[in-house]
Design a protein around this motif. Structure first.
Motif, PDB file in Angstrom:
ATOM      1  N   HIS A   1       0.839  -1.191   0.000  1.00 54.44           N
ATOM      2  CA  HIS A   1       0.000   0.000   0.000  1.00 54.44           C
ATOM      3  C   HIS A   1       0.880   1.249   0.000  1.00 54.44           C
ATOM      4  O   HIS A   1       1.865   1.323   0.729  1.00 54.44           O
ATOM      5  CB  HIS A   1      -0.921   0.026   1.225  1.00 54.44           C
ATOM      6  N   ASP A   2       0.507   2.225  -0.816  1.00 55.28           N
ATOM      7  CA  ASP A   2       1.210   3.507  -0.881  1.00 55.28           C
ATOM      8  C   ASP A   2       0.547   4.487   0.082  1.00 55.28           C
ATOM      9  O   ASP A   2      -0.651   4.765  -0.038  1.00 55.28           O
ATOM     10  CB  ASP A   2       1.162   4.073  -2.305  1.00 55.28           C
ATOM     11  N   TRP A   3       1.352   5.010   1.025  1.00 57.97           N
ATOM     12  CA  TRP A   3       0.845   5.978   1.992  1.00 57.97           C
ATOM     13  C   TRP A   3       1.731   7.216   1.992  1.00 57.97           C
ATOM     14  O   TRP A   3       2.960   7.103   1.809  1.00 57.97           O
ATOM     15  CB  TRP A   3       0.894   5.392   3.402  1.00 57.97           C
ATOM     16  N   PRO A   4       1.176   8.373   2.273  1.00 57.51           N
ATOM     17  CA  PRO A   4       2.030   9.505   2.635  1.00 57.51           C
ATOM     18  C   PRO A   4       2.723   9.182   3.961  1.00 57.51           C
ATOM     19  O   PRO A   4       2.131   8.553   4.843  1.00 57.51           O
ATOM     20  CB  PRO A   4       1.042  10.664   2.801  1.00 57.51           C
ATOM     21  N   VAL A   5       3.956   9.584   4.111  1.00 60.30           N
ATOM     22  CA  VAL A   5       4.680   9.246   5.329  1.00 60.30           C
ATOM     23  C   VAL A   5       3.995   9.861   6.551  1.00 60.30           C
ATOM     24  O   VAL A   5       4.023   9.286   7.647  1.00 60.30           O
ATOM     25  CB  VAL A   5       6.159   9.681   5.224  1.00 60.30           C
ATOM     26  N   GLU A   6       3.350  11.025   6.354  1.00 57.11           N
ATOM     27  CA  GLU A   6       2.645  11.655   7.477  1.00 57.11           C
ATOM     28  C   GLU A   6       1.525  10.757   8.010  1.00 57.11           C
ATOM     29  O   GLU A   6       1.294  10.686   9.216  1.00 57.11           O
ATOM     30  CB  GLU A   6       2.068  13.007   7.057  1.00 57.11           C
ATOM     31  N   LYS A   7       0.847  10.060   7.098  1.00 58.37           N
ATOM     32  CA  LYS A   7      -0.214   9.145   7.523  1.00 58.37           C
ATOM     33  C   LYS A   7       0.355   8.006   8.353  1.00 58.37           C
ATOM     34  O   LYS A   7      -0.236   7.604   9.365  1.00 58.37           O
ATOM     35  CB  LYS A   7      -0.954   8.593   6.296  1.00 58.37           C
ATOM     36  N   ALA A   8       1.495   7.481   7.944  1.00 65.05           N
ATOM     37  CA  ALA A   8       2.118   6.390   8.700  1.00 65.05           C
ATOM     38  C   ALA A   8       2.467   6.846  10.112  1.00 65.05           C
ATOM     39  O   ALA A   8       2.186   6.143  11.100  1.00 65.05           O
ATOM     40  CB  ALA A   8       3.363   5.896   7.969  1.00 65.05           C
ATOM     41  N   PHE A   9       3.082   8.016  10.218  1.00 66.11           N
ATOM     42  CA  PHE A   9       3.478   8.500  11.540  1.00 66.11           C
ATOM     43  C   PHE A   9       2.264   8.840  12.400  1.00 66.11           C
ATOM     44  O   PHE A   9       2.249   8.553  13.607  1.00 66.11           O
ATOM     45  CB  PHE A   9       4.396   9.709  11.397  1.00 66.11           C
ATOM     46  N   GLU A  10       1.251   9.433  11.812  1.00 65.33           N
ATOM     47  CA  GLU A  10       0.035   9.741  12.579  1.00 65.33           C
ATOM     48  C   GLU A  10      -0.645   8.463  13.063  1.00 65.33           C
ATOM     49  O   GLU A  10      -1.161   8.409  14.192  1.00 65.33           O
ATOM     50  CB  GLU A  10      -0.924  10.556  11.708  1.00 65.33           C
ATOM     51  N   THR A  11      -0.644   7.433  12.240  1.00 64.11           N
ATOM     52  CA  THR A  11      -1.239   6.154  12.629  1.00 64.11           C
ATOM     53  C   THR A  11      -0.452   5.530  13.782  1.00 64.11           C
ATOM     54  O   THR A  11      -1.035   5.023  14.753  1.00 64.11           O
ATOM     55  CB  THR A  11      -1.271   5.194  11.429  1.00 64.11           C
ATOM     56  N   GLY A  12       0.886   5.567  13.694  1.00 63.55           N
ATOM     57  CA  GLY A  12       1.702   5.057  14.786  1.00 63.55           C
ATOM     58  C   GLY A  12       1.508   5.845  16.060  1.00 63.55           C
ATOM     59  O   GLY A  12       1.465   5.269  17.165  1.00 63.55           O
ATOM     60  N   ASP A  13       1.357   7.148  15.947  1.00 63.67           N
ATOM     61  CA  ASP A  13       1.134   7.981  17.135  1.00 63.67           C
ATOM     62  C   ASP A  13      -0.187   7.646  17.814  1.00 63.67           C
ATOM     63  O   ASP A  13      -0.271   7.616  19.052  1.00 63.67           O
ATOM     64  CB  ASP A  13       1.161   9.467  16.744  1.00 63.67           C
ATOM     65  N   ARG A  14      -1.220   7.390  17.024  1.00 63.30           N
ATOM     66  CA  ARG A  14      -2.505   7.023  17.631  1.00 63.30           C
ATOM     67  C   ARG A  14      -2.387   5.738  18.437  1.00 63.30           C
ATOM     68  O   ARG A  14      -3.030   5.584  19.483  1.00 63.30           O
ATOM     69  CB  ARG A  14      -3.580   6.866  16.549  1.00 63.30           C
ATOM     70  N   ALA A  15      -1.558   4.828  17.957  1.00 63.27           N
ATOM     71  CA  ALA A  15      -1.400   3.549  18.661  1.00 63.27           C
ATOM     72  C   ALA A  15      -0.685   3.705  19.998  1.00 63.27           C
ATOM     73  O   ALA A  15      -0.831   2.847  20.879  1.00 63.27           O
ATOM     74  CB  ALA A  15      -0.637   2.562  17.772  1.00 63.27           C
ATOM     75  N   THR A  16       0.091   4.762  20.157  1.00 59.73           N
ATOM     76  CA  THR A  16       0.816   4.976  21.422  1.00 59.73           C
ATOM     77  C   THR A  16       0.223   6.095  22.262  1.00 59.73           C
ATOM     78  O   THR A  16       0.640   6.294  23.401  1.00 59.73           O
ATOM     79  CB  THR A  16       2.294   5.311  21.148  1.00 59.73           C
ATOM     80  N   GLY A  17      -0.730   6.840  21.703  1.00 58.65           N
ATOM     81  CA  GLY A  17      -1.301   7.960  22.434  1.00 58.65           C
ATOM     82  C   GLY A  17      -0.331   9.113  22.603  1.00 58.65           C
ATOM     83  O   GLY A  17      -0.434   9.886  23.560  1.00 58.65           O
ATOM     84  N   THR A  18       0.617   9.242  21.687  1.00 61.68           N
ATOM     85  CA  THR A  18       1.594  10.326  21.734  1.00 61.68           C
ATOM     86  C   THR A  18       1.625  11.026  20.379  1.00 61.68           C
ATOM     87  O   THR A  18       0.897  10.652  19.450  1.00 61.68           O
ATOM     88  CB  THR A  18       3.008   9.795  22.051  1.00 61.68           C
ATOM     89  N   HIS A  19       2.516  12.014  20.267  1.00 65.33           N
ATOM     90  CA  HIS A  19       2.765  12.671  18.980  1.00 65.33           C
ATOM     91  C   HIS A  19       4.240  12.571  18.625  1.00 65.33           C
ATOM     92  O   HIS A  19       4.752  13.374  17.835  1.00 65.33           O
ATOM     93  CB  HIS A  19       2.338  14.139  19.043  1.00 65.33           C
ATOM     94  N   VAL A  20       4.911  11.572  19.172  1.00 60.41           N
ATOM     95  CA  VAL A  20       6.364  11.487  19.041  1.00 60.41           C
ATOM     96  C   VAL A  20       6.800  11.371  17.593  1.00 60.41           C
ATOM     97  O   VAL A  20       7.683  12.100  17.125  1.00 60.41           O
ATOM     98  CB  VAL A  20       6.914  10.310  19.878  1.00 60.41           C
ATOM     99  N   LEU A  21       6.225  10.447  16.842  1.00 60.91           N
ATOM    100  CA  LEU A  21       6.686  10.218  15.473  1.00 60.91           C
ATOM    101  C   LEU A  21       6.470  11.451  14.602  1.00 60.91           C
ATOM    102  O   LEU A  21       7.371  11.861  13.859  1.00 60.91           O
ATOM    103  CB  LEU A  21       5.979   9.005  14.873  1.00 60.91           C
ATOM    104  N   SER A  22       5.300  12.049  14.689  1.00 63.49           N
ATOM    105  CA  SER A  22       5.008  13.214  13.861  1.00 63.49           C
ATOM    106  C   SER A  22       5.895  14.396  14.239  1.00 63.49           C
ATOM    107  O   SER A  22       6.426  15.102  13.367  1.00 63.49           O
ATOM    108  CB  SER A  22       3.535  13.603  13.999  1.00 63.49           C
TER     109      SER A  22
END
Length: 311
Positions: free
Chosen positions: A233-254
């Motif tokens: 799947h092709d994603w914007p990198v921002e979407k990947a980081f936002e998705t990872g952040d939701r899983a941790t409840g942080t904004h670290v990746l973004s």
């Protein structure tokens, strides 16, 4: 998108997923199936030994991610003169498979070569992140560099001392140089592989700091896979980081991406080692369990539930 440590001419005309196959086997890991195809040629090792090597790598990745990243994967094993794993490359969404990996083995490869190999695990990890634009290649390779040894420790194939020693030795290869313009703008080998790995290490520690060590980068990456963020799947990198952040409840990746994408931000590696309680004493790694973030160091490599392979 294709990934690989080396650029190399193909053995045959046409794309690798259309190369000839002499024999085929399938292994299963949880609900996933991995088709292992062998190209023409002879080799010294028994087929079962190579199957176990692929299976151990798949089990390491499944253990880290909680499941194998894609439901169907294909590995093409081809042979060339020599010894060891000569090439590894991955593609997404080709030949009817969500993930496809081409591995070139020397025909004189030994059991010890396979036991010490990291490339098969590295290539499988590429399956567990969406394909992003070329300027973000550093996160695809950096993740594979950072996660691969941790996954093998969690599966029981490496000792923690080994990977922390390697990190202390190799992480400085990712330091920005005088002409650096940030991770998105600097496409050298060191910044792509080890600069990306530095990003992942720093993100892992920061997530654990902000969640009181309840979650880490592993949780972010599992969240990305669970949301469908795999190599096909092709994603914007921002979407990947936002998705990872939701899983941790942080904004670290973004936030970390925002600070490092266009700016040469050095990582204080010495400060990290000191906080984590990792030191090199005469070529021997020592752990200080009284260091401020020794528990974070332990949590990064702590073994979750192991997911085995069925042959």
């Amino acid at each position: 998108m294709a990934f690989g440590i080396f650029v190399w001419a193909q053995f045959h005309n046409g794309p690798p997923w259309q190369h000839p196959v002499a024999s085929s086997r399938t292994i299963r890991i949880g609900n996933a199936a991995i088709q292992i195809d062998f190209g023409p040629g002879s080799f010294d090792l028994p087929t079962e030994t190579i199957l176990k090597w692929v299976g151990n790598s798949a089990s390491s990745v499944a253990t880290y991610y909680g499941r194998f990243p894609v439901a169907r994967d294909r590995v093409l094993i081809e042979f060339a003169p020599g010894r060891g794993i000569l090439r590894g490359t991955s593609w997404g969404g080709v030949g009817g498979f969500p993930a496809f990996h081409r591995m070139v083995l020397g025909d004189k490869t030994t059991q010890s070569d396979l036991d010490e190999d990291w490339e098969m695990t590295h290539e499988f990890i590429h399956s567990a992140f969406p394909s992003v634009d070329d300027e973000h290649h550093w996160i695809e390779e950096g993740l594979a560099v950072y996660v691969e040894p941790i996954a093998r420790v969690q599966r029981g194939f490496l000792l923690p001392e080994k990977i922390w020693a390697d990190m202390m030795s190799d992480m400085p290869k990712g330091d920005p140089g005088s002409s650096d313009r940030g991770l998105d703008q600097t496409h050298t080998w060191g910044r792509t592989y080890w600069g990306g790995a530095q990003f992942c290490l720093l993100a892992d520690v920061m997530i654990r700091e902000q969640t009181h060590n309840r979650k880490g980068l592993q949780d972010a990456l599992r969240g990305i896979v669970d949301a469908g963020g795999t190599i096909d799947h092709d994603w914007p990198v921002e979407k990947a980081f936002e998705t990872g952040d939701r899983a941790t409840g942080t904004h670290v990746l973004s936030q970390l991406y925002g600070s490092m994408r266009d700016t040469p931000k050095p990582v204080d590696l010495q400060g990290l080692w000191q906080k984590l309680g990792v030191s090199d004493s005469g070529g021997r790694i020592r752990f200080d369990d009284h260091a401020p973030e020794a528990d974070i160091r332990k949590a990064i490599t702590r073994s979750p539930s192991i997911i085995p392979v069925s042959f």
